[in-house]
Scaffold this motif. Structure first.
Motif, short mmCIF file in Angstrom:
data_model
loop_
_atom_site.label_atom_id
_atom_site.label_comp_id
_atom_site.label_asym_id
_atom_site.label_seq_id
_atom_site.Cartn_x
_atom_site.Cartn_y
_atom_site.Cartn_z
N VAL A 266 0.51 5.40 3.49
CA VAL A 266 -0.65 5.40 2.61
C VAL A 266 -0.84 3.99 2.05
O VAL A 266 0.05 3.44 1.41
CB VAL A 266 -0.48 6.40 1.46
N GLU A 267 -2.02 3.42 2.31
CA GLU A 267 -2.33 2.06 1.86
C GLU A 267 -3.69 2.08 1.19
O GLU A 267 -4.72 2.19 1.86
CB GLU A 267 -2.32 1.09 3.04
N ILE A 268 -3.69 2.00 -0.15
CA ILE A 268 -4.94 2.12 -0.90
C ILE A 268 -5.10 0.92 -1.83
O ILE A 268 -4.30 0.71 -2.74
CB ILE A 268 -4.97 3.43 -1.73
N PHE A 269 -6.16 0.15 -1.58
CA PHE A 269 -6.58 -0.92 -2.49
C PHE A 269 -7.71 -0.33 -3.34
O PHE A 269 -8.76 0.02 -2.79
CB PHE A 269 -7.11 -2.12 -1.71
N SER A 270 -7.51 -0.23 -4.64
CA SER A 270 -8.48 0.49 -5.47
C SER A 270 -8.51 -0.10 -6.87
O SER A 270 -7.95 0.46 -7.81
CB SER A 270 -8.12 1.99 -5.52
N ALA A 271 -9.20 -1.22 -7.00
CA ALA A 271 -9.17 -1.98 -8.26
C ALA A 271 -9.74 -1.20 -9.43
O ALA A 271 -9.29 -1.36 -10.57
CB ALA A 271 -9.92 -3.30 -8.08
N ASN A 272 -10.74 -0.36 -9.17
CA ASN A 272 -11.43 0.31 -10.27
C ASN A 272 -11.06 1.77 -10.44
O ASN A 272 -11.62 2.46 -11.30
CB ASN A 272 -12.95 0.20 -10.07
N ASP A 273 -10.09 2.24 -9.65
CA ASP A 273 -9.70 3.64 -9.78
C ASP A 273 -8.18 3.79 -9.74
O ASP A 273 -7.53 3.79 -10.78
CB ASP A 273 -10.37 4.46 -8.67
N TRP A 274 -7.61 3.87 -8.55
CA TRP A 274 -6.20 4.23 -8.44
C TRP A 274 -5.27 3.17 -8.99
O TRP A 274 -4.19 3.50 -9.51
CB TRP A 274 -5.85 4.58 -6.99
N TRP A 275 -5.63 1.91 -8.94
CA TRP A 275 -4.78 0.86 -9.53
C TRP A 275 -4.74 0.95 -11.05
O TRP A 275 -3.83 0.40 -11.68
CB TRP A 275 -5.27 -0.52 -9.09
N LYS A 276 -5.71 1.61 -11.65
CA LYS A 276 -5.75 1.75 -13.10
C LYS A 276 -4.99 2.98 -13.60
O LYS A 276 -4.77 3.14 -14.80
CB LYS A 276 -7.21 1.82 -13.59
N ARG A 277 -4.61 3.85 -12.70
CA ARG A 277 -3.97 5.11 -13.09
C ARG A 277 -2.45 4.93 -13.22
O ARG A 277 -1.87 3.97 -12.74
CB ARG A 277 -4.27 6.20 -12.06
N ASP A 278 -1.84 5.92 -13.86
CA ASP A 278 -0.39 5.98 -13.94
C ASP A 278 0.17 6.08 -12.51
O ASP A 278 -0.22 6.99 -11.76
CB ASP A 278 0.01 7.22 -14.75
N PRO A 279 1.05 5.18 -12.12
CA PRO A 279 1.57 5.24 -10.75
C PRO A 279 2.25 6.56 -10.40
O PRO A 279 2.23 6.97 -9.23
CB PRO A 279 2.56 4.07 -10.69
N GLU A 280 2.83 7.21 -11.38
CA GLU A 280 3.43 8.52 -11.11
C GLU A 280 2.36 9.50 -10.64
O GLU A 280 2.57 10.28 -9.71
CB GLU A 280 4.13 9.06 -12.36
N GLU A 281 1.19 9.47 -11.27
CA GLU A 281 0.07 10.30 -10.86
C GLU A 281 -0.39 9.92 -9.46
O GLU A 281 -0.70 10.80 -8.63
CB GLU A 281 -1.10 10.15 -11.83
N VAL A 282 -0.44 8.62 -9.18
CA VAL A 282 -0.86 8.16 -7.86
C VAL A 282 0.07 8.72 -6.78
O VAL A 282 -0.39 9.25 -5.75
CB VAL A 282 -0.89 6.63 -7.80
N LEU A 283 1.37 8.64 -7.02
CA LEU A 283 2.31 9.15 -6.02
C LEU A 283 2.20 10.65 -5.86
O LEU A 283 2.25 11.16 -4.73
CB LEU A 283 3.74 8.76 -6.40
N ARG A 284 2.06 11.38 -6.97
CA ARG A 284 1.89 12.84 -6.86
C ARG A 284 0.66 13.18 -6.03
O ARG A 284 0.69 14.08 -5.18
CB ARG A 284 1.76 13.46 -8.25
N THR A 285 -0.42 12.43 -6.26
CA THR A 285 -1.65 12.70 -5.52
C THR A 285 -1.48 12.35 -4.04
O THR A 285 -1.97 13.08 -3.16
CB THR A 285 -2.82 11.91 -6.13
N CYS A 286 -0.80 11.24 -3.76
CA CYS A 286 -0.53 10.88 -2.37
C CYS A 286 0.23 11.99 -1.65
O CYS A 286 -0.10 12.35 -0.50
CB CYS A 286 0.28 9.58 -2.30
N ILE A 287 1.25 12.54 -2.31
CA ILE A 287 2.03 13.61 -1.70
C ILE A 287 1.16 14.83 -1.43
O ILE A 287 1.18 15.41 -0.34
CB ILE A 287 3.23 13.98 -2.61
#
Length: 275
Positions: free
Chosen positions: A247-268
């Motif tokens: 999973v490779e996501i460049f997301s300056a205005n969305d996913w990069w602003k979120r809690d990384p724990e949330e990002v990983l949960r969503t990726c899973i």
């Protein structure tokens, strides 16, 4: 259905909130057992310390991002690129990466000759392979969407990348990134070709948003866009690929602003549900 054991996180996905150490630790907590670091992330912590962190957490490294950027307007510029790629190769070997991902580079400053730029790419890759083959490090050419042809990558389709790899010989293949290849009418045929030639080295996933607000920094989470991810996964599996889904996501205005724990949960979750 994809499993978490197949999931790798390209560390660009959490780069704005976490450094390499934090990202590896976060992935381990989430039950993710593979990562793909970027060279600048490695440099900030140091190569040996990065390798130790990855090793201590028993992480697989689906790839190191990135080598490449071969074309240059001067001979000195091309030699500098060659030297930098040898450093990238050394880092990939030290980190135990499954491949060194190559973004080849675009037109040299002042040039309009894309054919000459592609020739410089092939020449640079040939030199790099002289060191990569003895080191046992596969080189993965990543074709980028044509919107990047001028500044980032003058190799834009799997067909181009595979043709180049065929001329170069052993030790070089392709990284298939859905963000860059989903639109290609030949995509399934060329994925099958990559498999039959033993050159499908990496598979990168995200989604294409509509509208896309920034062509570099507005990639979507899987399921939020228009890419038929199950179809492409089926194609890579049919081609014999049984490696990691990165999973490779460049997301300056969305996913990069979120809690990384949330990002990983969503990726899973999305990896299991949408891909």
């Amino acid at each position: 259905m994809p499993t978490i054991d197949q999931l790798s996180i390209n560390l660009a996905t959490v780069r704005e909130k976490w450094d390499l150490r934090q990202a590896v630790e976060g992935c381990a907590r989430a039950g993710i057992s593979a990562v793909a670091p970027w060279r600048d992330q490695v440099a900030r912590i140091g190569l040996q310390e990065s390798a130790r962190i990855i090793r201590d957490h028993e992480m697989r490294v689906s790839g190191l991002c990135r080598g490449g950027m071969f074309p240059a307007a001067t001979e000195a510029g091309r030699r500098a690129a060659d030297d930098e790629n040898l450093k990238a190769l050394e880092e990939a070997v030290t980190l135990g990466a499954q491949c060194l991902v190559i973004v080849v580079g675009g037109l040299p400053e002042g040039s309009r000759d894309i054919g000459a730029a592609r020739g410089m790419v092939e020449e640079g890759l040939d030199k790099l392979l002289q060191a990569a083959r003895p080191a046992g490090m596969p080189i993965a050419i990543e074709p980028l969407h044509p919107m990047y042809a001028a500044d980032r990558a003058c190799v834009n389709t799997l067909r181009q990348a595979l043709d180049m790899a065929g001329r170069l010989g052993d030790g070089v293949g392709v990284a298939a990134d859905v963000y860059h290849i989903w639109w290609d009418p030949e995509v399934e045929a060329q994925i099958a070709r990559a498999g039959s030639e033993g050159r499908l080295l990496a598979y990168h996933i995200c989604d294409w948003l509509v509208p896309t607000k920034d062509l570099l920094l507005d990639r979507g989470m899987m399921g939020d866009g228009v890419i038929d991810l199950p179809r492409l996964r089926g194609a890579v599996e049919a081609a014999g690929y049984d490696g990691l889904h990165e999973v490779e996501i460049f997301s300056a205005n969305d996913w990069w602003k979120r809690d990384p724990e949330e990002v990983l949960r969503t990726c899973i979750e999305r990896h299991a549900e949408m891909t």
